[in-house]
Scaffold this active site. Structure first.
Site, PDB file in Angstrom:
ATOM      1  N   ASN A  37      -2.347   2.563   3.724  1.00 54.45           N
ATOM      2  CA  ASN A  37      -1.790   3.891   4.011  1.00 54.45           C
ATOM      3  C   ASN A  37      -2.661   4.985   3.391  1.00 54.45           C
ATOM      4  OD1 ASN A  37       0.454   3.189   5.560  1.00 54.45           O
ATOM      5  ND2 ASN A  37       1.644   2.670   3.731  1.00 54.45           N
ATOM      6  N   HIS A  64      10.016  -0.119   8.397  1.00 53.98           N
ATOM      7  CA  HIS A  64       9.237  -1.334   8.667  1.00 53.98           C
ATOM      8  C   HIS A  64       9.267  -2.306   7.476  1.00 53.98           C
ATOM      9  CE1 HIS A  64       7.396   0.607  12.152  1.00 53.98           C
ATOM     10  NE2 HIS A  64       7.119   1.661  11.404  1.00 53.98           N
ATOM     11  N   ASP A  65       8.801  -1.814   6.327  1.00 46.85           N
ATOM     12  CA  ASP A  65       8.533  -2.733   5.212  1.00 46.85           C
ATOM     13  C   ASP A  65       9.783  -3.377   4.594  1.00 46.85           C
ATOM     14  OD1 ASP A  65       5.859  -2.378   5.625  1.00 46.85           O
ATOM     15  OD2 ASP A  65       5.645  -0.801   4.126  1.00 46.85           O
ATOM     16  N   THR A  73       3.444  -5.951   2.355  1.00 48.45           N
ATOM     17  CA  THR A  73       3.879  -4.857   3.236  1.00 48.45           C
ATOM     18  C   THR A  73       2.732  -3.908   3.593  1.00 48.45           C
ATOM     19  OG1 THR A  73       4.602  -3.651   1.268  1.00 48.45           O
ATOM     20  CG2 THR A  73       6.280  -4.927   2.449  1.00 48.45           C
ATOM     21  N   ASP A 112       0.847  -1.206   0.000  1.00 50.67           N
ATOM     22  CA  ASP A 112       0.000   0.000   0.000  1.00 50.67           C
ATOM     23  C   ASP A 112       0.882   1.256   0.000  1.00 50.67           C
ATOM     24  OD1 ASP A 112       1.057  -0.444   2.551  1.00 50.67           O
ATOM     25  OD2 ASP A 112      -0.719   0.299   3.596  1.00 50.67           O
ATOM     26  N   PHE A 122      -0.492  -0.991  12.642  1.00 49.55           N
ATOM     27  CA  PHE A 122      -1.364  -0.440  11.593  1.00 49.55           C
ATOM     28  C   PHE A 122      -1.855  -1.488  10.588  1.00 49.55           C
ATOM     29  CE2 PHE A 122      -2.000   1.525   7.408  1.00 49.55           C
ATOM     30  CZ  PHE A 122      -3.080   2.349   7.708  1.00 49.55           C
ATOM     31  N   ASN A 123      -0.946  -2.241   9.962  1.00 49.96           N
ATOM     32  CA  ASN A 123      -1.365  -3.173   8.905  1.00 49.96           C
ATOM     33  C   ASN A 123      -2.369  -4.202   9.424  1.00 49.96           C
ATOM     34  OD1 ASN A 123       0.247  -1.966   6.995  1.00 49.96           O
ATOM     35  ND2 ASN A 123       1.963  -3.385   7.279  1.00 49.96           N
ATOM     36  N   ASP A 171       7.005   1.123   2.090  1.00 46.44           N
ATOM     37  CA  ASP A 171       6.725   0.122   1.041  1.00 46.44           C
ATOM     38  C   ASP A 171       7.577   0.466  -0.189  1.00 46.44           C
ATOM     39  OD1 ASP A 171       3.665  -1.058   1.784  1.00 46.44           O
ATOM     40  OD2 ASP A 171       4.089   0.963   2.456  1.00 46.44           O
TER      41      ASP A 171
HETATM   42  C1  BDR Z   1       3.216  -0.233   8.642  1.00 46.21           C
HETATM   43  O1  BDR Z   1       2.175   0.718   8.485  1.00 46.21           O
HETATM   44  C2  BDR Z   1       2.390   1.521   7.352  1.00 46.21           C
HETATM   45  O2  BDR Z   1       2.153   2.863   7.632  1.00 46.21           O
HETATM   46  C3  BDR Z   1       3.802   1.253   6.892  1.00 46.21           C
HETATM   47  O3  BDR Z   1       3.887   1.331   5.484  1.00 46.21           O
HETATM   48  C4  BDR Z   1       4.090  -0.129   7.405  1.00 46.21           C
HETATM   49  O4  BDR Z   1       3.713  -1.121   6.478  1.00 46.21           O
HETATM   50  C5  BDR Z   1       3.943   0.042   9.941  1.00 46.21           C
HETATM   51  O5  BDR Z   1       3.077  -0.102  11.008  1.00 46.21           O
HETATM   52 CA    CA Z   2       3.145  -0.581   4.209  1.00 44.21          CA
END
Ligand code: BDR
Ligand code: CA
Length: 316
Positions: A41, A239-240, A125, A12, A166-167, A17
Protein backbone atom coordinates in the site's frame (compact mmCIF):
# COMPACT_ATOMS: atom_id res chain seq x y z
CA UNK A 1 -9.73 -23.29 28.13
CA UNK A 2 -9.29 -23.88 24.40
CA UNK A 3 -5.72 -23.66 23.16
CA UNK A 4 -5.00 -20.42 21.34
CA UNK A 5 -3.77 -20.48 17.74
CA UNK A 6 -0.29 -18.99 17.32
CA UNK A 7 -0.39 -16.39 14.58
CA UNK A 8 1.98 -14.19 12.58
CA UNK A 9 0.43 -11.05 11.12
CA UNK A 10 2.12 -10.05 7.87
CA UNK A 11 0.85 -6.97 6.06
CA UNK A 12 1.27 -3.53 4.51
CA UNK A 13 -1.01 -1.37 6.67
CA UNK A 14 -3.15 0.09 5.09
CA UNK A 15 -6.62 0.83 6.52
CA UNK A 16 -8.10 -2.61 6.08
CA UNK A 17 -4.90 -4.32 7.27
CA UNK A 18 -5.11 -2.11 10.37
CA UNK A 19 -8.73 -3.09 11.00
CA UNK A 20 -7.78 -6.75 10.47
CA UNK A 21 -5.11 -6.40 13.16
CA UNK A 22 -7.49 -4.61 15.53
CA UNK A 23 -9.78 -7.62 15.14
CA UNK A 24 -7.04 -10.26 15.43
CA UNK A 25 -5.80 -8.73 18.69
CA UNK A 26 -9.33 -8.72 20.11
CA UNK A 27 -10.19 -12.30 19.18
CA UNK A 28 -9.53 -14.69 22.02
CA UNK A 29 -8.76 -17.58 19.71
CA UNK A 30 -5.48 -16.02 18.59
CA UNK A 31 -2.10 -15.73 20.24
CA UNK A 32 -0.27 -13.18 18.07
CA UNK A 33 3.43 -14.01 18.09
CA UNK A 34 4.92 -11.52 15.63
CA UNK A 35 4.21 -8.76 13.14
CA UNK A 36 6.03 -8.54 9.83
CA UNK A 37 5.73 -5.74 7.30
CA UNK A 38 5.82 -5.71 3.55
CA UNK A 39 5.92 -3.01 0.88
CA UNK A 40 2.57 -2.60 -0.89
CA UNK A 41 0.00 0.00 0.00
CA UNK A 42 2.99 2.25 0.66
CA UNK A 43 6.76 1.96 0.82
CA UNK A 44 8.22 -0.44 3.38
CA UNK A 45 9.39 2.41 5.62
CA UNK A 46 5.85 3.79 5.79
CA UNK A 47 4.05 0.47 6.28
CA UNK A 48 6.54 -0.38 9.04
CA UNK A 49 5.95 2.91 10.85
CA UNK A 50 2.22 2.30 10.53
CA UNK A 51 2.58 -1.23 11.91
CA UNK A 52 4.51 0.09 14.91
CA UNK A 53 1.88 2.78 15.55
CA UNK A 54 -0.97 0.26 15.28
CA UNK A 55 0.82 -2.01 17.76
CA UNK A 56 1.06 0.90 20.19
CA UNK A 57 -2.63 1.73 19.66
CA UNK A 58 -3.90 -1.79 20.31
CA UNK A 59 -1.39 -2.63 23.05
CA UNK A 60 0.22 -5.45 21.12
CA UNK A 61 3.75 -5.90 22.42
CA UNK A 62 5.24 -8.50 20.06
CA UNK A 63 8.35 -8.45 17.85
CA UNK A 64 8.03 -6.46 14.61
CA UNK A 65 10.35 -6.98 11.65
CA UNK A 66 10.44 -5.40 8.24
CA UNK A 67 10.56 -7.30 5.03
CA UNK A 68 11.96 -6.63 1.57
CA UNK A 69 11.56 -3.07 0.32
CA UNK A 70 10.68 -4.39 -3.16
CA UNK A 71 8.84 -7.37 -4.63
CA UNK A 72 10.78 -10.49 -5.64
CA UNK A 73 10.81 -9.24 -9.24
CA UNK A 74 9.76 -6.00 -10.83
CA UNK A 75 9.11 -2.57 -9.39
CA UNK A 76 6.99 -1.74 -6.37
CA UNK A 77 3.45 -0.48 -7.03
CA UNK A 78 1.87 1.51 -4.17
CA UNK A 79 -1.74 2.63 -3.54
CA UNK A 80 -1.74 6.21 -2.16
CA UNK A 81 -5.07 6.77 -3.92
CA UNK A 82 -6.69 4.38 -1.41
CA UNK A 83 -4.55 4.74 1.69
CA UNK A 84 -3.01 8.24 1.42
CA UNK A 85 0.57 9.45 1.50
CA UNK A 86 1.37 7.82 4.85
CA UNK A 87 -0.32 4.59 3.79
CA UNK A 88 -2.67 5.06 6.75
CA UNK A 89 -3.99 8.61 6.48
CA UNK A 90 -6.80 9.83 8.73
CA UNK A 91 -6.87 9.90 12.52
CA UNK A 92 -3.77 10.63 14.53
CA UNK A 93 -2.05 7.53 15.92
CA UNK A 94 0.17 7.06 18.97
CA UNK A 95 3.91 7.19 18.50
CA UNK A 96 5.55 3.79 18.02
CA UNK A 97 6.76 2.16 21.22
CA UNK A 98 8.48 -0.99 20.11
CA UNK A 99 11.65 -0.94 17.98
CA UNK A 100 11.92 -3.17 14.98
CA UNK A 101 14.02 -6.32 15.20
CA UNK A 102 17.56 -6.35 13.83
CA UNK A 103 16.66 -9.17 11.42
CA UNK A 104 14.28 -9.39 8.48
CA UNK A 105 10.58 -10.28 8.34
CA UNK A 106 11.22 -13.72 6.88
CA UNK A 107 13.84 -14.39 9.57
CA UNK A 108 11.38 -13.37 12.29
CA UNK A 109 8.81 -15.67 10.71
CA UNK A 110 11.31 -18.53 10.67
CA UNK A 111 12.32 -17.89 14.30
CA UNK A 112 8.68 -17.81 15.37
CA UNK A 113 7.98 -21.10 13.59
CA UNK A 114 11.04 -22.78 15.05
CA UNK A 115 10.17 -21.69 18.58
CA UNK A 116 6.51 -22.67 18.41
CA UNK A 117 5.32 -26.02 19.78
CA UNK A 118 2.13 -25.71 17.74
CA UNK A 119 1.82 -25.15 13.99
CA UNK A 120 1.46 -21.44 13.28
CA UNK A 121 -1.07 -19.61 11.10
CA UNK A 122 0.33 -16.86 8.87
CA UNK A 123 -2.23 -14.19 8.03
CA UNK A 124 -0.88 -12.26 5.05
CA UNK A 125 -2.86 -9.17 4.12
CA UNK A 126 -0.41 -7.60 1.70
CA UNK A 127 1.74 -8.83 -1.18
CA UNK A 128 3.14 -12.23 -0.20
CA UNK A 129 6.82 -11.25 -0.65
CA UNK A 130 7.82 -12.13 2.93
CA UNK A 131 5.94 -15.41 2.98
CA UNK A 132 7.56 -16.50 -0.29
CA UNK A 133 11.00 -15.49 1.04
CA UNK A 134 10.34 -17.58 4.17
CA UNK A 135 9.34 -20.63 2.12
CA UNK A 136 12.29 -20.31 -0.26
CA UNK A 137 14.85 -19.95 2.52
CA UNK A 138 13.38 -22.48 4.98
CA UNK A 139 11.50 -25.25 3.13
CA UNK A 140 11.98 -27.50 6.19
CA UNK A 141 9.72 -25.19 8.20
CA UNK A 142 6.66 -25.78 6.01
CA UNK A 143 5.38 -28.41 8.40
CA UNK A 144 5.38 -25.82 11.19
CA UNK A 145 2.84 -23.73 9.22
CA UNK A 146 -0.76 -24.69 9.93
CA UNK A 147 -2.00 -22.59 7.05
CA UNK A 148 -1.38 -19.37 5.17
CA UNK A 149 -4.50 -17.21 5.07
CA UNK A 150 -4.11 -14.56 2.41
CA UNK A 151 -6.16 -11.67 1.16
CA UNK A 152 -5.53 -11.61 -2.54
CA UNK A 153 -6.64 -12.43 -6.04
CA UNK A 154 -10.00 -12.74 -7.67
CA UNK A 155 -11.55 -15.63 -9.53
CA UNK A 156 -13.46 -13.33 -11.81
CA UNK A 157 -11.06 -10.42 -12.24
CA UNK A 158 -9.14 -7.75 -10.43
CA UNK A 159 -9.36 -4.35 -8.82
CA UNK A 160 -6.02 -2.90 -9.89
CA UNK A 161 -6.10 -4.06 -13.49
CA UNK A 162 -9.14 -5.74 -14.98
CA UNK A 163 -7.37 -9.03 -14.44
CA UNK A 164 -5.39 -8.57 -11.23
CA UNK A 165 -6.06 -7.74 -7.61
CA UNK A 166 -3.63 -5.29 -5.94
CA UNK A 167 -1.76 -7.63 -3.56
CA UNK A 168 -1.12 -10.08 -6.36
CA UNK A 169 -0.09 -7.61 -9.04
CA UNK A 170 2.51 -6.12 -6.67
CA UNK A 171 4.27 -9.49 -6.39
CA UNK A 172 2.81 -12.27 -8.56
CA UNK A 173 5.96 -14.42 -8.33
CA UNK A 174 5.64 -14.45 -4.55
CA UNK A 175 2.06 -15.70 -4.64
CA UNK A 176 3.03 -18.29 -7.24
CA UNK A 177 5.63 -19.65 -4.78
CA UNK A 178 3.06 -19.69 -1.96
CA UNK A 179 0.46 -21.48 -4.10
CA UNK A 180 2.94 -24.14 -5.17
CA UNK A 181 4.38 -24.67 -1.69
CA UNK A 182 2.04 -27.45 -0.64
CA UNK A 183 1.18 -25.55 2.56
CA UNK A 184 -2.62 -25.21 3.02
CA UNK A 185 -3.70 -21.82 1.65
CA UNK A 186 -6.95 -20.02 2.38
CA UNK A 187 -7.59 -17.27 -0.13
CA UNK A 188 -9.92 -14.39 0.66
CA UNK A 189 -10.29 -13.24 -2.92
CA UNK A 190 -12.21 -10.22 -4.20
CA UNK A 191 -15.10 -12.62 -4.77
CA UNK A 192 -15.72 -12.54 -1.03
CA UNK A 193 -14.00 -9.35 0.11
CA UNK A 194 -16.06 -7.12 -2.15
CA UNK A 195 -19.11 -8.53 -0.34
CA UNK A 196 -17.55 -7.79 3.07
CA UNK A 197 -18.89 -4.24 3.11
CA UNK A 198 -19.28 -2.03 6.14
CA UNK A 199 -21.89 0.66 5.56
CA UNK A 200 -21.70 4.14 7.11
CA UNK A 201 -24.53 3.46 9.60
CA UNK A 202 -22.57 0.40 10.74
CA UNK A 203 -19.31 2.20 11.38
CA UNK A 204 -21.26 4.89 13.20
CA UNK A 205 -22.04 2.11 15.69
CA UNK A 206 -18.29 1.72 16.15
CA UNK A 207 -17.82 5.46 16.70
CA UNK A 208 -20.49 5.39 19.42
CA UNK A 209 -18.56 2.76 21.41
CA UNK A 210 -16.23 5.52 22.55
CA UNK A 211 -12.89 3.96 23.35
CA UNK A 212 -9.59 5.13 21.77
CA UNK A 213 -9.33 2.16 19.39
CA UNK A 214 -12.97 2.36 18.26
CA UNK A 215 -12.55 6.12 17.67
CA UNK A 216 -9.55 5.51 15.43
CA UNK A 217 -11.30 2.69 13.56
CA UNK A 218 -14.24 5.02 12.85
CA UNK A 219 -11.75 7.65 11.64
CA UNK A 220 -10.10 5.12 9.33
CA UNK A 221 -13.51 4.35 7.85
CA UNK A 222 -14.14 8.06 7.30
CA UNK A 223 -10.90 8.35 5.33
CA UNK A 224 -11.15 5.07 3.45
CA UNK A 225 -14.78 5.61 2.48
CA UNK A 226 -14.12 8.95 0.75
CA UNK A 227 -12.20 7.34 -2.06
CA UNK A 228 -14.51 4.33 -2.22
CA UNK A 229 -17.58 6.58 -2.55
CA UNK A 230 -15.93 8.27 -5.53
CA UNK A 231 -15.66 4.82 -7.13
CA UNK A 232 -19.34 4.10 -6.53
CA UNK A 233 -19.11 1.87 -3.44
CA UNK A 234 -21.84 2.37 -0.83
CA UNK A 235 -19.86 0.64 1.90
CA UNK A 236 -16.20 0.15 2.80
CA UNK A 237 -14.68 -3.01 1.39
CA UNK A 238 -13.12 -4.87 4.32
CA UNK A 239 -10.78 -7.02 2.29
CA UNK A 240 -8.13 -7.87 4.88
CA UNK A 241 -10.36 -8.71 7.88
CA UNK A 242 -11.71 -11.63 5.81
CA UNK A 243 -8.26 -13.26 5.99
CA UNK A 244 -8.51 -13.13 9.78
CA UNK A 245 -12.04 -14.47 10.09
CA UNK A 246 -11.76 -17.33 7.59
CA UNK A 247 -9.29 -18.94 10.02
CA UNK A 248 -11.58 -19.10 13.04
CA UNK A 249 -15.09 -18.52 11.69
CA UNK A 250 -15.17 -20.76 8.59
CA UNK A 251 -18.94 -21.15 9.11
CA UNK A 252 -19.40 -17.50 8.06
CA UNK A 253 -17.98 -18.25 4.62
CA UNK A 254 -18.68 -20.34 1.58
CA UNK A 255 -15.50 -21.89 0.17
CA UNK A 256 -14.48 -23.51 -3.10
CA UNK A 257 -11.52 -25.87 -3.18
CA UNK A 258 -9.73 -25.17 -6.43
CA UNK A 259 -6.48 -25.45 -8.28
CA UNK A 260 -5.50 -21.85 -8.86
CA UNK A 261 -2.51 -20.55 -10.83
CA UNK A 262 -1.00 -17.09 -10.98
CA UNK A 263 -0.43 -15.46 -14.35
CA UNK A 264 3.20 -14.36 -14.41
CA UNK A 265 4.02 -13.55 -17.99
CA UNK A 266 0.81 -12.26 -19.53
CA UNK A 267 1.09 -9.02 -21.44
CA UNK A 268 -2.27 -7.77 -20.15
CA UNK A 269 -3.15 -10.19 -17.39
CA UNK A 270 -0.03 -10.37 -15.17
CA UNK A 271 -1.13 -11.06 -11.62
CA UNK A 272 -4.43 -12.71 -12.56
CA UNK A 273 -5.40 -15.72 -10.43
CA UNK A 274 -6.77 -18.38 -12.75
CA UNK A 275 -8.94 -21.19 -11.33
CA UNK A 276 -9.00 -24.53 -13.12
CA UNK A 277 -12.79 -24.78 -12.99
CA UNK A 278 -12.95 -27.50 -15.63
CA UNK A 279 -10.28 -29.80 -14.23
CA UNK A 280 -8.30 -29.65 -17.47
CA UNK A 281 -5.01 -29.39 -15.56
CA UNK A 282 -5.78 -32.60 -13.70
CA UNK A 283 -4.38 -31.18 -10.46
CA UNK A 284 -5.47 -31.48 -6.85
CA UNK A 285 -6.85 -28.22 -5.37
CA UNK A 286 -4.06 -26.05 -3.95
CA UNK A 287 -6.25 -23.46 -2.29
CA UNK A 288 -9.51 -22.99 -0.42
CA UNK A 289 -11.08 -19.87 -1.88
CA UNK A 290 -13.70 -17.97 0.12
CA UNK A 291 -16.40 -16.81 -2.27
CA UNK A 292 -19.27 -15.69 -0.05
CA UNK A 293 -19.82 -14.35 3.45
CA UNK A 294 -22.50 -13.86 6.07
CA UNK A 295 -21.95 -10.09 6.02
CA UNK A 296 -24.19 -9.26 8.95
CA UNK A 297 -22.52 -11.68 11.33
CA UNK A 298 -19.15 -10.40 10.13
CA UNK A 299 -20.16 -6.83 11.07
CA UNK A 300 -21.36 -7.99 14.50
CA UNK A 301 -17.93 -9.54 15.13
CA UNK A 302 -16.21 -6.35 13.95
CA UNK A 303 -18.28 -4.23 16.36
CA UNK A 304 -17.65 -6.69 19.20
CA UNK A 305 -13.90 -6.60 18.51
CA UNK A 306 -13.97 -2.81 18.80
CA UNK A 307 -15.87 -3.12 22.13
CA UNK A 308 -13.12 -5.40 23.42
CA UNK A 309 -10.89 -2.35 23.88
CA UNK A 310 -13.39 -0.77 26.33
CA UNK A 311 -13.25 -3.93 28.46
CA UNK A 312 -9.44 -3.83 28.30
CA UNK A 313 -9.52 -0.32 29.71
CA UNK A 314 -11.81 -1.40 32.56
CA UNK A 315 -9.36 -4.21 33.42
CA UNK A 316 -6.30 -1.92 33.40
C1 BDR B 1 -5.93 -5.23 -0.99
O1 BDR B 1 -5.14 -4.16 -1.47
C2 BDR B 1 -4.85 -3.24 -0.44
O2 BDR B 1 -5.02 -1.93 -0.86
C3 BDR B 1 -5.74 -3.61 0.72
O3 BDR B 1 -5.08 -3.37 1.95
C4 BDR B 1 -6.02 -5.07 0.51
O4 BDR B 1 -5.05 -5.89 1.13
C5 BDR B 1 -7.27 -5.21 -1.71
O5 BDR B 1 -7.08 -5.39 -3.06
CA1 CA C 1 -3.47 -5.00 2.71
Amino acid sequence: MKKKIPVILDGDPGHDDAIAWVMARALEAFDIKAITTVAGNQTLEKTTTNARRISALIGLDVPIAKGRPVPLLGNLITAPNFHGESGLDGPELPEPIRDIEAFSASELMAKTLRESDEPVVIIATGPTTNVASLLLANPELKEKIKCISIMGGGLRGGNWSSAAEFNVIVDPEALDIVMRSGVPVIMSSLDVTEKALCYPEEYERIRKIGNPVADVVAGWFDFFMKHLLSLGWQGATLHDPCAVLTVIYPELFEFKELYVEVELSGQYCRGATIPDYYGSKNKEPNVKVAVDIDREKFIEILVECCRFYSKEKELA
